[in-house]
Design a protein around this motif. Structure first.
Motif, PDB file in Angstrom:
ATOM      1  N   VAL A 192       0.863  -1.177   0.000  1.00  0.00           N
ATOM      2  CA  VAL A 192       0.000   0.000   0.000  1.00  0.00           C
ATOM      3  C   VAL A 192       0.898   1.224   0.000  1.00  0.00           C
ATOM      4  CG1 VAL A 192      -1.769   1.269   1.287  1.00  0.00           C
ATOM      5  CG2 VAL A 192      -1.768  -1.236   1.300  1.00  0.00           C
ATOM      6  N   SER A 193       0.604   2.174  -0.854  1.00  0.00           N
ATOM      7  CA  SER A 193       1.378   3.420  -0.890  1.00  0.00           C
ATOM      8  C   SER A 193       0.688   4.471  -0.029  1.00  0.00           C
ATOM      9  CB  SER A 193       1.483   3.944  -2.319  1.00  0.00           C
ATOM     10  OG  SER A 193       2.199   3.040  -3.112  1.00  0.00           O
ATOM     11  N   ILE A 194       1.505   5.199   0.727  1.00  0.00           N
ATOM     12  CA  ILE A 194       0.975   6.303   1.526  1.00  0.00           C
ATOM     13  C   ILE A 194       1.806   7.541   1.246  1.00  0.00           C
ATOM     14  CG2 ILE A 194       0.109   4.792   3.342  1.00  0.00           C
ATOM     15  CD1 ILE A 194       2.485   5.748   5.065  1.00  0.00           C
ATOM     16  N   PHE A 195       1.238   8.659   1.518  1.00  0.00           N
ATOM     17  CA  PHE A 195       1.929   9.926   1.347  1.00  0.00           C
ATOM     18  C   PHE A 195       1.847  10.680   2.664  1.00  0.00           C
ATOM     19  CE2 PHE A 195       1.882  14.472   0.344  1.00  0.00           C
ATOM     20  CZ  PHE A 195       3.121  14.587  -0.272  1.00  0.00           C
ATOM     21  N   ILE A 196       2.983  11.115   3.172  1.00  0.00           N
ATOM     22  CA  ILE A 196       3.008  11.887   4.420  1.00  0.00           C
ATOM     23  C   ILE A 196       3.219  13.343   4.022  1.00  0.00           C
ATOM     24  CG2 ILE A 196       4.200  12.273   6.595  1.00  0.00           C
ATOM     25  CD1 ILE A 196       5.062   9.321   6.475  1.00  0.00           C
ATOM     26  N   ASN A 197       2.194  14.146   4.208  1.00  0.00           N
ATOM     27  CA  ASN A 197       2.299  15.541   3.788  1.00  0.00           C
ATOM     28  C   ASN A 197       2.589  16.492   4.937  1.00  0.00           C
ATOM     29  OD1 ASN A 197      -0.156  15.436   5.024  1.00  0.00           O
ATOM     30  ND2 ASN A 197      -1.347  16.163   3.287  1.00  0.00           N
ATOM     31  N   ASP A 198       2.790  15.948   6.121  1.00  0.00           N
ATOM     32  CA  ASP A 198       3.100  16.761   7.286  1.00  0.00           C
ATOM     33  C   ASP A 198       4.598  16.641   7.575  1.00  0.00           C
ATOM     34  OD1 ASP A 198       3.409  17.987   9.728  1.00  0.00           O
ATOM     35  OD2 ASP A 198       1.964  16.717  10.790  1.00  0.00           O
ATOM     36  N   PRO A 199       5.387  17.688   7.313  1.00  0.00           N
ATOM     37  CA  PRO A 199       6.830  17.590   7.493  1.00  0.00           C
ATOM     38  C   PRO A 199       7.254  17.320   8.938  1.00  0.00           C
ATOM     39  CG  PRO A 199       6.204  19.848   6.965  1.00  0.00           C
ATOM     40  CD  PRO A 199       4.970  18.999   6.848  1.00  0.00           C
ATOM     41  N   ARG A 227      11.539  11.570  12.452  1.00  0.00           N
ATOM     42  CA  ARG A 227      11.034  12.090  13.726  1.00  0.00           C
ATOM     43  C   ARG A 227      10.281  11.037  14.531  1.00  0.00           C
ATOM     44  NH1 ARG A 227      11.086  17.804  13.811  1.00  0.00           N
ATOM     45  NH2 ARG A 227      11.654  18.655  11.806  1.00  0.00           N
ATOM     46  N   TRP A 228      10.172   9.818  13.988  1.00  0.00           N
ATOM     47  CA  TRP A 228       9.439   8.773  14.689  1.00  0.00           C
ATOM     48  C   TRP A 228      10.276   8.212  15.815  1.00  0.00           C
ATOM     49  CZ3 TRP A 228       7.397   5.797   9.839  1.00  0.00           C
ATOM     50  CH2 TRP A 228       6.483   6.615   9.180  1.00  0.00           C
ATOM     51  N   PRO A 229       9.631   7.584  16.791  1.00  0.00           N
ATOM     52  CA  PRO A 229      10.382   7.007  17.908  1.00  0.00           C
ATOM     53  C   PRO A 229      11.417   5.996  17.417  1.00  0.00           C
ATOM     54  CG  PRO A 229       8.016   6.906  18.319  1.00  0.00           C
ATOM     55  CD  PRO A 229       8.197   7.386  16.906  1.00  0.00           C
ATOM     56  N   SER A 230      12.505   5.919  18.138  1.00  0.00           N
ATOM     57  CA  SER A 230      13.596   5.047  17.716  1.00  0.00           C
ATOM     58  C   SER A 230      13.175   3.586  17.652  1.00  0.00           C
ATOM     59  CB  SER A 230      14.797   5.209  18.636  1.00  0.00           C
ATOM     60  OG  SER A 230      14.436   4.857  19.947  1.00  0.00           O
ATOM     61  N   SER A 231      12.175   3.170  18.400  1.00  0.00           N
ATOM     62  CA  SER A 231      11.760   1.765  18.359  1.00  0.00           C
ATOM     63  C   SER A 231      11.214   1.377  16.996  1.00  0.00           C
ATOM     64  CB  SER A 231      10.705   1.486  19.425  1.00  0.00           C
ATOM     65  OG  SER A 231       9.563   2.269  19.200  1.00  0.00           O
ATOM     66  N   THR A 232      10.730   2.332  16.222  1.00  0.00           N
ATOM     67  CA  THR A 232      10.232   2.014  14.889  1.00  0.00           C
ATOM     68  C   THR A 232      11.325   2.138  13.837  1.00  0.00           C
ATOM     69  OG1 THR A 232       9.546   4.276  14.414  1.00  0.00           O
ATOM     70  CG2 THR A 232       7.896   2.830  15.419  1.00  0.00           C
ATOM     71  N   ARG A 233      12.520   2.576  14.250  1.00  0.00           N
ATOM     72  CA  ARG A 233      13.576   2.809  13.278  1.00  0.00           C
ATOM     73  C   ARG A 233      14.718   1.805  13.385  1.00  0.00           C
ATOM     74  NH1 ARG A 233      15.191   8.912  13.527  1.00  0.00           N
ATOM     75  NH2 ARG A 233      16.560   8.005  15.030  1.00  0.00           N
ATOM     76  N   HIS A 234      14.525   0.735  14.148  1.00  0.00           N
ATOM     77  CA  HIS A 234      15.641  -0.152  14.440  1.00  0.00           C
ATOM     78  C   HIS A 234      16.272  -0.756  13.198  1.00  0.00           C
ATOM     79  CE1 HIS A 234      13.854  -4.072  13.614  1.00  0.00           C
ATOM     80  NE2 HIS A 234      12.728  -3.474  13.932  1.00  0.00           N
TER      81      HIS A 234
END
Length: 178
Positions: free
Chosen positions: A60-67, A73-80
């Motif tokens: 699924v493609s999503i677009f994040i339009n909020d800089p 900027r997401w929590p480090s637990s989601t960036r491992h």
């Protein structure tokens, strides 16, 4: 092979491939990847492969339009996945220590230079792989690059010492002028 082990094999293969692409895991079986051509192509191949195994997969493609809500900027637990480093992440420091010890003991040899050069090349390959999947400005990336460059400079000095030890100071001076 049982149906359960076939399912597990597919699941593990998909998980490993997604990790190699640098996924941001939101929850089990839900992850994010950047919308880039090479990633899109690999995900398409992976989806076909899963479907060929008789399983279900979706993209699924999503677009994040909020800089202010970008992945960096997401929590480090989601960036491992993009910031994980292999056990060899301390290897540049280990190489520097070996070079310093060998130099201090007067054991600078060209064989050690070749071995250390191979290790340095592995570090560069490791950094290239990490950089290719670092979509969220991983902490420590600049420090890792700096450590590898520090190794390169130390290895050059060690190589000069090895050449001097094996050929004498005059040969090293001629090499430096060349």
């Amino acid at each position: 092979m049982s149906a359960a082990s076939a399912r597990d094999t597919t699941r593990v293969r998909v998980w490993l491939k997604l990790r190699s692409l640098g996924t941001l895991d939101l929850q089990q079986t839900v992850c994010l990847l950047p919308d880039r051509d090479p990633v899109r192509q690999q995900v398409s191949r992976l989806l076909r492969s899963v479907r060929d195994d008789g399983k279900t997969a979706r993209s699924v493609s999503i677009f994040i339009n909020d800089p202010t809500n970008t992945p960096s900027r997401w929590p480090s637990s989601t960036r491992h996945a993009t910031t994980n480093t292999p056990k060899s992440s301390h290897a540049p420091a280990d190489l520097l220590e070996v070079l310093q010890q060998e130099t201090a003991c007067g054991r600078a040899t060209y064989a050690e230079v070749e071995e250390s050069d191979a290790a340095l090349e592995r570090f560069h390959q490791w950094l290239a792989k990490i950089s290719a999947r670092d979509y969220v400005e991983a902490k420590g990336a600049a420090a890792a690059r700096e450590a590898v460059e520090h190794c390169r400079a130390a290895l050059q000095a060690f190589e000069d010492a090895a050449i001097t030890a094996e050929t004498g100071p005059r040969s090293a001076a001629r090499r430096a002028r060349a």
